[in-house]
Design a protein around this motif. Structure first.
Motif, mmCIF file in Angstrom:
data_model
loop_
_atom_site.group_PDB
_atom_site.id
_atom_site.type_symbol
_atom_site.label_atom_id
_atom_site.label_comp_id
_atom_site.label_asym_id
_atom_site.label_seq_id
_atom_site.Cartn_x
_atom_site.Cartn_y
_atom_site.Cartn_z
ATOM 1 N N ASN A 127 0.828 -1.219 0.000
ATOM 2 C CA ASN A 127 0.000 0.000 0.000
ATOM 3 C C ASN A 127 0.856 1.260 0.000
ATOM 4 O O ASN A 127 0.535 2.254 0.649
ATOM 5 N N LEU A 359 -2.563 6.506 -6.520
ATOM 6 C CA LEU A 359 -3.269 5.513 -5.716
ATOM 7 C C LEU A 359 -3.391 6.023 -4.289
ATOM 8 O O LEU A 359 -2.385 6.379 -3.659
ATOM 9 N N PHE A 361 -5.167 5.408 -0.283
ATOM 10 C CA PHE A 361 -5.509 4.325 0.643
ATOM 11 C C PHE A 361 -6.876 4.577 1.262
ATOM 12 O O PHE A 361 -7.081 5.568 1.965
ATOM 13 N N ARG A 368 -6.041 0.116 -1.777
ATOM 14 C CA ARG A 368 -5.706 1.292 -2.567
ATOM 15 C C ARG A 368 -6.635 1.392 -3.775
ATOM 16 O O ARG A 368 -7.055 0.375 -4.339
ATOM 17 N N GLU A 419 -2.883 11.526 3.885
ATOM 18 C CA GLU A 419 -2.674 10.880 2.580
ATOM 19 C C GLU A 419 -2.346 11.895 1.497
ATOM 20 O O GLU A 419 -1.544 11.635 0.609
#
Length: 426
Positions: A127, A359, A361, A368, A419
């Motif tokens: 990930n 991508l 999470f 993902r 993120e």
């Protein structure tokens, strides 16, 4: 005893491509003309070399009488080679296989073997995060390293120059593609293995995670039979998966690919694998492919001016051309092409779509998913002479950027705010 008339033609298996090759099985105390390459509590898969050896087949069924027995055919030399391996060779194969198996089970995208002064440390990228897994002794590592080089067709004697190779690996019911890269270091050769499932049949542009607007824009773009479709983003964000998902939607056409290397094998496509050993350039391969009249051409990556010009020339001949480029976002992809000495107006006249993806999470599913920004150039006026990328930007239809979409995902409680910083920066 099985009747010869009951014996069907068994499927073939290449033992050197199988991941689960254990030490010699208990059965080899009795017969040496078979290899048990997979076994569970209720199933065993065995390779033999003679489909008419009824006695051996019957013996195998009786020996594993509590399990379902599946028989496969392999070459005799492969069976002999495996059965007469030394204990050290078998241990090396098991260790080398087990790290790849563990990577597949944990959905790692990459396995990193980092060579230090006294040992070798192993990391999995899961990930997007690099996670420490194990430490092994250098003595064992030297044998494991040679095994990885053998299965990926690398020169085991060359430890000075970087090398890159690939192999298809079979694990249970999965066919995985691995890319093995070596990089010399001050303490020895480091190796990175990239793992990708060869799952073309399961690909679907709607299940990658893109929002409906991106999917609609993609489908609008591929309705046109010519032009350049560029997908940008750093390494490891799923660009190849996205492009092959798109190609699947137009797979009724004559599709050719030129890649370094081919990562997803599709028998219906005409695919060319190029690398530094082939001494072929993208430019030369593109010229060759156009003689075969493809409807769609995939050029793995634009790295230089020659490839960029060749890609555009291909689109000018009435082909729909897909390619990738390493750039932060869609507009930076255009800037990269301008940096490669391509005329901005020449680009505007021939580009169909520019897309970028990352991508992220999903904190609820622990998976993902892809987020993309896409610029459609089909309605950009080509009669205007642009001087700069900034000037061109004024004529681009409004679209949502990656950061705008990521901010909305935070508000929707799909991803954490951290993120965004991790993937897109401050």
């Amino acid at each position: 005893m099985n009747n010869c008339n009951d014996i069907l033609k068994f499927p073939r298996v290449v033992l050197s491509e199988l991941l689960l090759l254990h030490k010699k099985h208990e059965i080899n105390k009795f017969v040496s003309d078979c290899v048990v390459f997979f076994e569970t509590d209720d199933l065993v898969k065995i390779a033999i070399h003679d489909e008419n050896d009824v006695c051996l087949i019957d013996f195998l069924h009786n020996f594993f009488k509590t399990k379902k027995v599946e028989i496969f055919l392999s070459e005799k030399q492969e069976i002999d080679f495996f059965n007469f391996k030394s204990d050290v060779e078998n241990e090396t194969i098991n260790l080398a296989n087990n790290y790849i198996i563990l990577g597949i089970r944990e959905n790692a995208s990459d396995i990193h073997f980092k060579v230090e002064k006294d040992n070798v440390k192993i990391y999995f990228r899961i990930n997007g995060d690099l996670k420490f897994k194990n430490t092994i002794q250098k003595e064992k590592w030297n044998n494991i390293k040679r095994r990885y080089k053998v299965i990926s067709n690398l020169n085991i004697a060359d430890e000075i120059n970087p090398q890159s190779g690939a192999a298809n690996i079979f694990y249970v019911d999965k066919c995985c593609y691995i890319r093995v890269s070596t990089h010399p270091g001050i303490f020895g050769e480091n190796i990175t293995i990239r793992i990708q499932e060869n799952n073309y049949d399961e690909l679907n542009v709607e299940t990658l995670g893109f929002d409906a607007d991106v999917v609609d824009s993609i489908r609008k773009s591929i309705k046109y039979q010519k032009g350049l479709f560029i997908l940008s983003g750093p390494v490891g964000v799923g660009k190849t998966t996205t492009i092959y998902s798109i190609l699947k939607e137009i797979s009724n056409k004559n599709i050719m690919t030129i890649e370094d290397p081919v990562e997803i094998i599709v028998p219906e496509f005409k695919q060319m694998d190029i690398n530094e050993n082939s001494k072929l350039t993208y430019d030369e391969c593109i010229k060759s492919s156009l003689r075969h009249d493809p409807d769609v051409l995939l050029i793995g990556e634009i790295r230089d001016t020659e490839t960029a010009n060749a890609a555009i020339r291909a689109s000018l001949t009435g082909k729909l051309v897909f390619t990738t480029i390493h750039a932060f976002d869609a507009f930076e992809a255009l800037s990269r092409l301008v940096d490669l000495k391509l005329d901005i107006n020449y680009l505007v006249q021939n580009i169909n779509t520019v897309m970028s993806q990352r991508l992220f999470f999903d904190k609820s599913s622990n998976k993902r998913f892809a987020v993309g920004e896409i610029i459609n150039f089909l309605n950009v006026p080509n009669y205007i002479k642009f001087e700069t990328i900034s000037e061109l930007k004024k004529y681009i239809p409004k679209y949502k950027t990656m950061r705008e979409k990521a901010n909305q995902l935070v508000l929707d409680n799909v991803i954490d705010k951290e993120e965004i910083t991790k993937i897109l920066g401050d």
